[in-house]
Scaffold this motif. Structure first.
Motif, PDB file in Angstrom:
ATOM      1  N   LEU A  57       0.829  -1.206   0.000  1.00 33.60           N
ATOM      2  CA  LEU A  57       0.000   0.000   0.000  1.00 33.60           C
ATOM      3  C   LEU A  57       0.864   1.256   0.000  1.00 33.60           C
ATOM      4  O   LEU A  57       0.610   2.188  -0.766  1.00 33.60           O
ATOM      5  CB  LEU A  57      -0.935   0.000   1.213  1.00 33.60           C
ATOM      6  CG  LEU A  57      -1.801   1.262   1.371  1.00 33.60           C
ATOM      7  CD1 LEU A  57      -2.748   1.435   0.186  1.00 33.60           C
ATOM      8  CD2 LEU A  57      -2.580   1.218   2.686  1.00 33.60           C
ATOM      9  N   LEU A  58       1.884   1.279   0.837  1.00 31.15           N
ATOM     10  CA  LEU A  58       2.751   2.442   0.885  1.00 31.15           C
ATOM     11  C   LEU A  58       3.435   2.680  -0.455  1.00 31.15           C
ATOM     12  O   LEU A  58       3.557   3.819  -0.912  1.00 31.15           O
ATOM     13  CB  LEU A  58       3.789   2.275   2.007  1.00 31.15           C
ATOM     14  CG  LEU A  58       3.215   2.386   3.422  1.00 31.15           C
ATOM     15  CD1 LEU A  58       4.212   1.858   4.445  1.00 31.15           C
ATOM     16  CD2 LEU A  58       2.815   3.816   3.746  1.00 31.15           C
ATOM     17  N   ASP A  59       3.863   1.598  -1.112  1.00 28.96           N
ATOM     18  CA  ASP A  59       4.465   1.727  -2.432  1.00 28.96           C
ATOM     19  C   ASP A  59       3.434   2.237  -3.445  1.00 28.96           C
ATOM     20  O   ASP A  59       3.747   3.100  -4.271  1.00 28.96           O
ATOM     21  CB  ASP A  59       5.028   0.386  -2.885  1.00 28.96           C
ATOM     22  CG  ASP A  59       5.708   0.494  -4.243  1.00 28.96           C
ATOM     23  OD1 ASP A  59       6.814   1.047  -4.311  1.00 28.96           O
ATOM     24  OD2 ASP A  59       5.114   0.034  -5.242  1.00 28.96           O
ATOM     25  N   LEU A  60       2.225   1.719  -3.364  1.00 29.72           N
ATOM     26  CA  LEU A  60       1.154   2.176  -4.250  1.00 29.72           C
ATOM     27  C   LEU A  60       0.929   3.677  -4.092  1.00 29.72           C
ATOM     28  O   LEU A  60       0.642   4.388  -5.062  1.00 29.72           O
ATOM     29  CB  LEU A  60      -0.140   1.410  -3.927  1.00 29.72           C
ATOM     30  CG  LEU A  60      -1.391   1.770  -4.725  1.00 29.72           C
ATOM     31  CD1 LEU A  60      -1.242   1.369  -6.185  1.00 29.72           C
ATOM     32  CD2 LEU A  60      -2.615   1.094  -4.107  1.00 29.72           C
ATOM     33  N   MET A  61       1.085   4.162  -2.868  1.00 26.78           N
ATOM     34  CA  MET A  61       0.892   5.574  -2.574  1.00 26.78           C
ATOM     35  C   MET A  61       2.154   6.404  -2.796  1.00 26.78           C
ATOM     36  O   MET A  61       2.242   7.542  -2.336  1.00 26.78           O
ATOM     37  CB  MET A  61       0.440   5.734  -1.118  1.00 26.78           C
ATOM     38  CG  MET A  61      -0.922   5.138  -0.837  1.00 26.78           C
ATOM     39  SD  MET A  61      -2.230   6.013  -1.722  1.00 26.78           S
ATOM     40  CE  MET A  61      -3.644   5.581  -0.747  1.00 26.78           C
ATOM     41  N   GLY A  62       3.146   5.820  -3.487  1.00 26.41           N
ATOM     42  CA  GLY A  62       4.325   6.588  -3.873  1.00 26.41           C
ATOM     43  C   GLY A  62       5.432   6.653  -2.855  1.00 26.41           C
ATOM     44  O   GLY A  62       6.389   7.407  -3.028  1.00 26.41           O
ATOM     45  N   ARG A  63       5.328   5.872  -1.775  1.00 26.04           N
ATOM     46  CA  ARG A  63       6.401   5.844  -0.780  1.00 26.04           C
ATOM     47  C   ARG A  63       7.427   4.824  -1.234  1.00 26.04           C
ATOM     48  O   ARG A  63       7.124   3.631  -1.269  1.00 26.04           O
ATOM     49  CB  ARG A  63       5.860   5.492   0.606  1.00 26.04           C
ATOM     50  CG  ARG A  63       5.290   6.682   1.384  1.00 26.04           C
ATOM     51  CD  ARG A  63       4.047   7.235   0.756  1.00 26.04           C
ATOM     52  NE  ARG A  63       3.506   8.389   1.516  1.00 26.04           N
ATOM     53  CZ  ARG A  63       2.542   9.150   1.061  1.00 26.04           C
ATOM     54  NH1 ARG A  63       2.015   8.926  -0.140  1.00 26.04           N
ATOM     55  NH2 ARG A  63       2.098  10.143   1.783  1.00 26.04           N
ATOM     56  N   ARG A  64       8.618   5.269  -1.591  1.00 19.73           N
ATOM     57  CA  ARG A  64       9.627   4.421  -2.212  1.00 19.73           C
ATOM     58  C   ARG A  64      10.628   3.856  -1.201  1.00 19.73           C
ATOM     59  O   ARG A  64      10.974   4.519  -0.221  1.00 19.73           O
ATOM     60  CB  ARG A  64      10.414   5.223  -3.252  1.00 19.73           C
ATOM     61  CG  ARG A  64       9.572   5.716  -4.393  1.00 19.73           C
ATOM     62  CD  ARG A  64       9.220   4.559  -5.339  1.00 19.73           C
ATOM     63  NE  ARG A  64       8.412   5.032  -6.429  1.00 19.73           N
ATOM     64  CZ  ARG A  64       7.093   4.839  -6.508  1.00 19.73           C
ATOM     65  NH1 ARG A  64       6.457   4.172  -5.578  1.00 19.73           N
ATOM     66  NH2 ARG A  64       6.421   5.300  -7.548  1.00 19.73           N
ATOM     67  N   GLY A  65      11.104   2.646  -1.506  1.00 11.75           N
ATOM     68  CA  GLY A  65      12.162   2.056  -0.704  1.00 11.75           C
ATOM     69  C   GLY A  65      11.804   1.883   0.757  1.00 11.75           C
ATOM     70  O   GLY A  65      12.640   2.048   1.631  1.00 11.75           O
TER      71      GLY A  65
END
Length: 196
Positions: A182-190
């Protein structure tokens, strides 16, 4: 299954709990949201909650846009958070979510959809705030599932919407923990999970 109203209360409490441990020395720290300090992120959440409260109460799109430019935080961020989240909860509890349409700046939407957006905003920004100040980043699983279910269908176009960062990176495996996806989906990288 946890109701949307209960999820709103859960993520509201979680966001408030992180705000309550922010020290004055941390107000100007950077956050995972580009160009937002800790205090500006809190202001964004407070403003969004105030806008949602007004929309549910019948405010027009123009009135809602005006609220986004209002400083509700002042010199008491925690007090502003408490007031905004309490008003938001009361507003959603008092309306028929299935039969109310709100004039959101992004377009007319059912109050139930607006409630989902607020759950997502509070959940993700609770993580952003915790990451910024080095607090526990654990997210409630039921809220993560709800926001994932609401947001994942938009994955192919999410970067174009301009409100969730750059969208999914394509580097997080399908078997990764749902919060990480979810965090990656929301643009939070690495993102690597970290706890206090």
């Amino acid at each position: 299954m946890t109701s949307a109203s209960d999820l709103l209360q859960t993520v509201s409490n979680e966001f408030r709990d992180v705000v309550s441990i922010v020290t004055p020395e941390q107000w100007n720290l950077p956050t995972p949201c580009p160009d937002w300090t800790v205090l500006e992120l809190i202001g964004h959440v407070v403003g969004g909650s105030q806008m949602a409260t007004s929309l549910v109460g019948g405010a027009s799109r123009i009135e809602a846009i005006g609220l986004l430019a209002t400083d509700f935080v002042g010199t008491d961020p925690l007090g502003a958070v408490d007031a905004a989240l309490a008003a938001q909860r009361e507003a959603f509890d008092e309306v028929d979510l299935e039969n109310l349409t709100c004039q959101h700046p992004a377009g007319d939407m059912p109050a139930e959809q607006l409630l989902g957006l607020r759950i997502g905003d509070l959940l993700i920004h609770r993580w952003d705030l915790a990451r910024a100040i080095g607090a526990d980043e654990q997210l409630p699983a039921d809220a993560v599932q709800r926001v994932w279910d609401d947001t994942a269908p938009m994955a192919p176009i999410i970067a174009q919407l301009g409100v969730f960062g750059d969208g999914p990176s394509g580097t997080v495996h399908d078997d990764a923990p749902l919060a990480e996806r979810l965090l990656d989906l929301m643009g939070r990288r690495g993102i690597k999970p970290r706890s206090a």
